[in-house]
Design an enzyme around this catalytic site. Sequence first.
Site, mmCIF file in Angstrom:
data_model
loop_
_atom_site.group_PDB
_atom_site.id
_atom_site.type_symbol
_atom_site.label_atom_id
_atom_site.label_comp_id
_atom_site.label_asym_id
_atom_site.label_seq_id
_atom_site.Cartn_x
_atom_site.Cartn_y
_atom_site.Cartn_z
ATOM 1 N N ARG A 39 7.797 0.553 13.189
ATOM 2 C CA ARG A 39 8.287 0.025 11.904
ATOM 3 C C ARG A 39 9.439 -0.963 12.086
ATOM 4 N NH1 ARG A 39 5.846 3.447 8.023
ATOM 5 N NH2 ARG A 39 5.515 5.528 8.885
ATOM 6 N N HIS A 91 12.870 -2.743 1.603
ATOM 7 C CA HIS A 91 12.301 -1.463 2.035
ATOM 8 C C HIS A 91 13.161 -0.343 1.497
ATOM 9 C CE1 HIS A 91 9.454 -3.451 4.554
ATOM 10 N NE2 HIS A 91 10.436 -4.219 4.993
ATOM 11 N N ILE A 92 12.500 0.656 0.968
ATOM 12 C CA ILE A 92 13.217 1.796 0.403
ATOM 13 C C ILE A 92 13.910 2.572 1.520
ATOM 14 C CG2 ILE A 92 12.903 3.981 -0.841
ATOM 15 C CD1 ILE A 92 10.410 2.532 -2.172
ATOM 16 N N HIS A 95 4.429 -4.625 8.849
ATOM 17 C CA HIS A 95 4.386 -4.528 10.311
ATOM 18 C C HIS A 95 3.089 -5.065 10.915
ATOM 19 C CE1 HIS A 95 7.584 -1.897 9.061
ATOM 20 N NE2 HIS A 95 6.731 -1.066 8.492
ATOM 21 N N ALA A 115 3.284 -0.906 4.580
ATOM 22 C CA ALA A 115 2.892 -0.953 5.993
ATOM 23 C C ALA A 115 2.394 -2.339 6.423
ATOM 24 C CB ALA A 115 1.834 0.107 6.272
ATOM 25 N N TYR A 172 11.538 8.804 0.702
ATOM 26 C CA TYR A 172 11.434 7.773 -0.337
ATOM 27 C C TYR A 172 12.086 8.127 -1.673
ATOM 28 C CZ TYR A 172 8.073 5.881 2.998
ATOM 29 O OH TYR A 172 7.481 5.393 4.122
ATOM 30 N N ARG A 231 5.362 12.188 -3.118
ATOM 31 C CA ARG A 231 5.309 12.799 -1.788
ATOM 32 C C ARG A 231 6.476 12.268 -0.957
ATOM 33 N NH1 ARG A 231 -0.693 13.289 0.039
ATOM 34 N NH2 ARG A 231 0.341 14.607 1.551
ATOM 35 N N ASN A 238 8.098 -5.723 -1.268
ATOM 36 C CA ASN A 238 8.056 -4.597 -0.337
ATOM 37 C C ASN A 238 6.598 -4.502 0.106
ATOM 38 O OD1 ASN A 238 7.941 -2.239 1.073
ATOM 39 N ND2 ASN A 238 9.030 -1.002 -0.446
ATOM 40 N N GLU A 286 12.901 -9.518 1.139
ATOM 41 C CA GLU A 286 12.107 -8.367 1.589
ATOM 42 C C GLU A 286 12.901 -7.087 1.330
ATOM 43 O OE1 GLU A 286 11.262 -8.731 5.754
ATOM 44 O OE2 GLU A 286 10.537 -6.664 5.936
ATOM 45 N N ASP A 324 1.778 -15.806 6.166
ATOM 46 C CA ASP A 324 1.253 -17.164 5.924
ATOM 47 C C ASP A 324 1.312 -17.506 4.438
ATOM 48 O OD1 ASP A 324 0.768 -17.586 8.593
ATOM 49 O OD2 ASP A 324 -1.379 -17.171 8.488
ATOM 50 N N PRO A 379 0.787 -1.228 0.000
ATOM 51 C CA PRO A 379 0.000 0.000 0.000
ATOM 52 C C PRO A 379 0.821 1.280 0.000
ATOM 53 C CG PRO A 379 -0.143 -1.128 2.110
ATOM 54 C CD PRO A 379 0.509 -2.075 1.147
ATOM 55 N N ASN A 380 0.273 2.235 -0.730
ATOM 56 C CA ASN A 380 0.785 3.607 -0.842
ATOM 57 C C ASN A 380 2.047 3.733 -1.680
ATOM 58 O OD1 ASN A 380 -1.273 4.854 0.818
ATOM 59 N ND2 ASN A 380 -0.329 3.789 2.529
ATOM 60 N N ARG A 426 13.633 4.471 11.847
ATOM 61 C CA ARG A 426 12.385 5.223 11.903
ATOM 62 C C ARG A 426 11.595 4.889 13.179
ATOM 63 N NH1 ARG A 426 9.510 4.926 6.233
ATOM 64 N NH2 ARG A 426 8.376 6.657 7.192
#
Length: 146
Positions: free
Chosen positions: A111, A100-101, A80, A77, A23, A18, A74, A98, A87, A10-11, A107
């Site tokens: 997170r 993450h940018i 977390h 959210a 990011y 933004r 990735n 995995e 699963d 998501p996002n 942070r």
Amino acid sequence: MSLFYVLNGPNLNLLGQRQPEIYGYETMADVERNCRALTDAAGHQLFFAQSNREYELIDWIHEARGKAAGIVINPGAFTHTSVAILDALNAFEAPVIEVHISNIHKREVFRHHSYVSTRAEGVIAGLGIEGYEMALRHLINRLARG
Ligand code: CA2
């Protein structure tokens, strides 16, 4: 020729629009282009997708079963919060990396924990969108090594 999945949560569709201080300025289209350049050069196939819906990510992970040589994910959210994504990844038989940018450990405390990390072969965080290419390159090299 093998197939690799690169999945985004998501996002992440807002990437480059933004919060560039966290990011960066590059977009999801840039991430996809970089990943595709890698898989094309190595003669492999790529399924690249982003969704804001947890079930869609889960469905793609299910779809990858018995078909894909690896998943780069990735989860945004959902990293977390989602036992459901964990699963689904546990039901996938090939390697998972995995990405993450941002460096999630630098942070907010919420997170710092990732459900997905308990399944992932490796975790890349904080190296910007380059992390996707590093993860994909690792999966490609790993497959070549056998
Ligand atoms: O650093 C990462 O890649 C994250 O997975 C990104 C997630 C965040 O919840 C994780 O803790 C770490 C958030 C993605 C939001 O992406 C945006 C990008 C640009 C503008 C707004 C949101």
